[in-house]
Write a protein that holds these residues in place. Structure first.
Motif, PDB file in Angstrom:
ATOM      1  N   SER A  55       0.839  -1.211   0.000  1.00 48.25           N
ATOM      2  CA  SER A  55       0.000   0.000   0.000  1.00 48.25           C
ATOM      3  C   SER A  55       0.870   1.256   0.000  1.00 48.25           C
ATOM      4  O   SER A  55       0.568   2.234  -0.690  1.00 48.25           O
ATOM      5  N   GLU A  56       1.958   1.215   0.770  1.00 48.21           N
ATOM      6  CA  GLU A  56       2.873   2.355   0.841  1.00 48.21           C
ATOM      7  C   GLU A  56       3.539   2.595  -0.527  1.00 48.21           C
ATOM      8  O   GLU A  56       3.666   3.740  -0.973  1.00 48.21           O
ATOM      9  N   LEU A  57       3.934   1.504  -1.203  1.00 48.77           N
ATOM     10  CA  LEU A  57       4.568   1.640  -2.527  1.00 48.77           C
ATOM     11  C   LEU A  57       3.626   2.252  -3.567  1.00 48.77           C
ATOM     12  O   LEU A  57       4.063   2.915  -4.501  1.00 48.77           O
ATOM     13  N   LEU A  58       2.323   2.026  -3.394  1.00 51.77           N
ATOM     14  CA  LEU A  58       1.343   2.552  -4.355  1.00 51.77           C
ATOM     15  C   LEU A  58       1.254   4.080  -4.320  1.00 51.77           C
ATOM     16  O   LEU A  58       0.886   4.697  -5.311  1.00 51.77           O
ATOM     17  N   GLN A  59       1.542   4.663  -3.142  1.00 53.17           N
ATOM     18  CA  GLN A  59       1.419   6.125  -2.958  1.00 53.17           C
ATOM     19  C   GLN A  59       0.022   6.635  -3.361  1.00 53.17           C
ATOM     20  O   GLN A  59      -0.122   7.557  -4.168  1.00 53.17           O
ATOM     21  N   VAL A  60      -0.994   6.017  -2.788  1.00 51.09           N
ATOM     22  CA  VAL A  60      -2.385   6.351  -3.132  1.00 51.09           C
ATOM     23  C   VAL A  60      -2.749   7.746  -2.643  1.00 51.09           C
ATOM     24  O   VAL A  60      -2.476   8.107  -1.494  1.00 51.09           O
ATOM     25  N   LYS A  61      -3.369   8.513  -3.539  1.00 52.05           N
ATOM     26  CA  LYS A  61      -3.959   9.795  -3.147  1.00 52.05           C
ATOM     27  C   LYS A  61      -5.474   9.651  -3.207  1.00 52.05           C
ATOM     28  O   LYS A  61      -5.991   8.862  -4.007  1.00 52.05           O
ATOM     29  N   ARG A  62      -6.166  10.412  -2.366  1.00 52.47           N
ATOM     30  CA  ARG A  62      -7.634  10.344  -2.331  1.00 52.47           C
ATOM     31  C   ARG A  62      -8.196  10.588  -3.730  1.00 52.47           C
ATOM     32  O   ARG A  62      -7.786  11.515  -4.413  1.00 52.47           O
ATOM     33  N   GLY A  63      -9.102   9.707  -4.147  1.00 55.46           N
ATOM     34  CA  GLY A  63      -9.714   9.856  -5.464  1.00 55.46           C
ATOM     35  C   GLY A  63      -9.003   9.090  -6.573  1.00 55.46           C
ATOM     36  O   GLY A  63      -9.494   9.018  -7.695  1.00 55.46           O
TER      37      GLY A  63
END
Length: 213
Positions: A73-81
């Protein structure tokens, strides 16, 4: 099973373990601190749900080790939306983490039994991915592409080309590659044809199966 203060205390301890192991993304840690992992598992494992270990679930699959979920999950660097494609819905635990991170989640599961069970279970808990489908993860979900990021939650013997092609420019694919163990690999799409590749050491996953339907 219910979610109690005792479970919340165990989640806090789990988050402390993940911090010690090097997870830094605050949003990921908050998601893991909030999601009742014991509800995603067989009641026989309830007492062990907040140990940093993988456990068996239905259809000979596993719920991944929390550290692995946090690391990917950290590697994905998800931003809201962000639009995120998940290959391997499984128990729905990683799906729930992505939902907590504010992602618009599209997820594929190729075990019919798990797909039906998890679809019902996630909505019961209040997690509403944009799209859950039963199908072959190797093909991705081209009708909803491109994606900001793609996460593969099973060991792939090779990197499926459709997944790379469904990433937007700047998008990230996190995938464990190899037989046993796998190497956690990140691909960042730099242009139409160019991808940057980075490797992050050995992990163990159940195999990614193809041609189910």
């Amino acid at each position: 099973m219910k979610d109690t203060l005792r479970h919340a205390g165990k989640r806090k301890q789990l988050v402390d373990v993940l911090i010690q192991k090097g997870i830094k993304d605050n949003a990921v840690l908050m998601a893991i601190g909030k999601i009742p992992r014991h509800l995603f598992m067989d009641s026989g494992f309830e007492d062990h749900a907040y140990q940093d270990k993988a456990f068996p679930i239905a259809a000979d699959q596993t719920i991944s080790q929390p550290y692995t979920v946090a690391f990917q999950s950290e590697l994905l660097q998800v931003k809201r939306g962000d639009k995120v494609l998940e290959i391997g819905t499984g128990s729905g635990y990683q799906t729930a983490v992505l939902c907590e991170l504010g992602a618009k989640v599209y997820s594929i599961e190729r075990q019919k039994e798990l797909f039906k069970k998890t679809k019902l279970f996630l909505s019961k808990l209040g997690y509403r991915p944009k799209h859950l489908s039963f199908g072959d993860g190797y093909k991705g979900l081209v009708e909803h592409a491109p994606y900001h990021s793609i996460i593969v939650t099973a060991g792939a013997p090779y990197v499926p080309k459709p997944l790379l092609s469904q990433l937007q420019i700047g998008g990230r694919l996190v995938i464990p590659v190899g037989d046993d163990p796998q190497i956690m690999t990140l691909f960042v799409r730099k242009s139409e044809k160019e991808f940057e590749k980075r490797e992050f050491g050995e992990f163990r996953f159940v195999p990614l199966l193809e041609d189910k339907n």
